[in-house]
Design an enzyme around this catalytic site. Structure first.
Site, PDB file in Angstrom:
ATOM      1  CD  GLU A  75      -7.763   4.890  -3.999  1.00 39.36           C
ATOM      2  OE1 GLU A  75      -6.917   4.301  -3.303  1.00 39.36           O
ATOM      3  OE2 GLU A  75      -8.685   5.582  -3.534  1.00 39.36           O
ATOM      4  CG  HIS A 106      -1.822   1.073   1.410  1.00 40.07           C
ATOM      5  ND1 HIS A 106      -1.755   1.977   2.452  1.00 40.07           N
ATOM      6  CD2 HIS A 106      -2.891   1.440   0.655  1.00 40.07           C
ATOM      7  CE1 HIS A 106      -2.739   2.838   2.332  1.00 40.07           C
ATOM      8  NE2 HIS A 106      -3.445   2.539   1.260  1.00 40.07           N
ATOM      9  CD  GLU A 139      -2.958   1.951  -2.945  1.00 39.41           C
ATOM     10  OE1 GLU A 139      -4.041   2.546  -2.950  1.00 39.41           O
ATOM     11  OE2 GLU A 139      -1.932   2.435  -2.417  1.00 39.41           O
ATOM     12  CG  ASP A 191      -3.710   6.692  -3.345  1.00 46.03           C
ATOM     13  OD1 ASP A 191      -4.579   5.830  -3.548  1.00 46.03           O
ATOM     14  OD2 ASP A 191      -3.145   6.849  -2.241  1.00 46.03           O
ATOM     15  CG  HIS A 209      -3.840   9.386   0.225  1.00 43.93           C
ATOM     16  ND1 HIS A 209      -4.453  10.269   1.095  1.00 43.93           N
ATOM     17  CD2 HIS A 209      -4.625   8.281   0.212  1.00 43.93           C
ATOM     18  CE1 HIS A 209      -5.550   9.708   1.578  1.00 43.93           C
ATOM     19  NE2 HIS A 209      -5.684   8.505   1.055  1.00 43.93           N
TER      20      HIS A 209
HETATM   21  O1  G3P Z   1      -6.086   0.273  -1.462  1.00 42.61           O
HETATM   22  C1  G3P Z   1      -7.205   0.998  -1.135  1.00 42.61           C
HETATM   23  C2  G3P Z   1      -6.866   2.061  -0.166  1.00 42.61           C
HETATM   24  O2  G3P Z   1      -5.648   2.635  -0.543  1.00 42.61           O
HETATM   25  C3  G3P Z   1      -7.949   3.087  -0.099  1.00 42.61           C
HETATM   26  O3  G3P Z   1      -7.736   4.074   0.855  1.00 42.61           O
HETATM   27  O4  G3P Z   1      -7.156   6.313   1.591  1.00 42.61           O
HETATM   28  O5  G3P Z   1      -5.396   4.575   1.509  1.00 42.61           O
HETATM   29  O6  G3P Z   1      -6.296   5.544  -0.592  1.00 42.61           O
HETATM   30  P1  G3P Z   1      -6.597   5.176   0.831  1.00 42.61           P
HETATM   31 CA    CA Z   2      -5.116   4.250  -2.151  1.00 46.68          CA
END
Ligand code: G3P
Ligand code: CA
Length: 242
Positions: free
Chosen positions: A99, A8, A35, A37, A50
């Site tokens: 994401e 993450h 992962e 954003d 993020h």
């Molecule tokens: O992997 C999903 C998760 O990242 C969603 O929440 O706030 O960490 O982007 P956030």
């Molecule tokens: Ca995320």
């Protein structure tokens, strides 16, 4: 079959989130996937961030959307293109979970730019022999729908932090076949994972950092565990034998 281990924002418990060292560590840790954003910079590139603003994670202030890539690079921000290159350099299969964050200043342009980049890279659909496999994720059902229209075979995750009123908990909107519930939601609705899976969906759960929670979500049948601690989670899943 053990669940996939997805880092993450990289190995973000060990290194600052979304940075090259965090992703290099995740790959060295043997994470199955990375992962990130993404948001659009002022000059129209997807960068890894993020928050809407830069204040928490860089020395810059204000919205990401008002800064150019050269400015952002100077503050250690990576582009998605750079992350793809890093993943390609791993020499093994790597999943990339991207994401898109909403709401944002540029709206649907984020998904349009994402698909343009993925097409240029040959990553807009699963391809035999390609080491990097991209999955799109969003909390926004409209963003997920846009990606379905732009790239029907690209896997998509509908992220869920709650069950939206009017939505059947096991039915994902707009044809997403992967659900991405948060750990808190899974705790509140222990039947959710089973119901989603009974309908043929895969379930990716975030952000699972404690080993007791790893056991919990494995017991529920999670297909992927999204974690800030990929080394520890992977080691635990492999029974402590690295
Ligand atoms: O992997 C999903 C998760 O990242 C969603 O929440 O706030 O960490 O982007 P956030
Ligand atoms: Ca995320």
């Amino acid at each position: 079959m053990r669940p996939l281990v997805i880092a993450h924002r990289g190995a973000s418990a060990a290194y600052p989130e979304h940075t090259r060292p965090a992703y290099e560590k995740a790959l060295a840790d043997g994470a199955d996937g990375l992962e990130c954003d993404v948001r659009l910079s002022r000059d129209g590139q997807l960068v890894l961030m993020h928050d809407r603003v830069l204040d928490r994670t860089t020395e810059l202030r204000g919205p990401v959307s008002r800064r150019s890539v050269p400015e952002l690079r100077g503050a250690g921000v990576m582009t998605l293109e750079e992350l793809i290159e890093l993943a390609r350099g791993a020499g093994r299969p790597v999943k990339l979970l991207v994401e898109t964050k909403h709401p944002n200043r540029y709206g649907k342009a984020v998904e349009q730019r994402l698909l343009a980049l993925l097409r240029r890279q040959g990553l807009d659909r699963p391809r035999a022999g390609e080491q990097v496999a991209v999955t799109m994720m969003s909390f926004s059902p409209l963003a997920v729908r846009r990606v379905r229209a732009l790239a029907p075979t690209l896997p998509r995750v509908q992220l869920l932090d709650l069950i939206p009123p009017g939505l059947k908990p096991s039915r994902l909107p707009f044809g997403a076949r992967i659900a991405g519930p948060g750990l808190e939601l899974v705790r509140r609705r222990p039947d959710l994972v089973r119901r989603l899976k009974a309908r043929g969906n895969d379930v990716y759960i975030w952000t699972v950092n404690e080993l007791a929670d790893v056991d919990l979500v494995v017991g529920l049948g999670a297909d992927a565990i999204i974690t800030d601690r990929p080394a520890e989670v992977r080691n635990h899943l492999l029974g402590g034998v690295l």
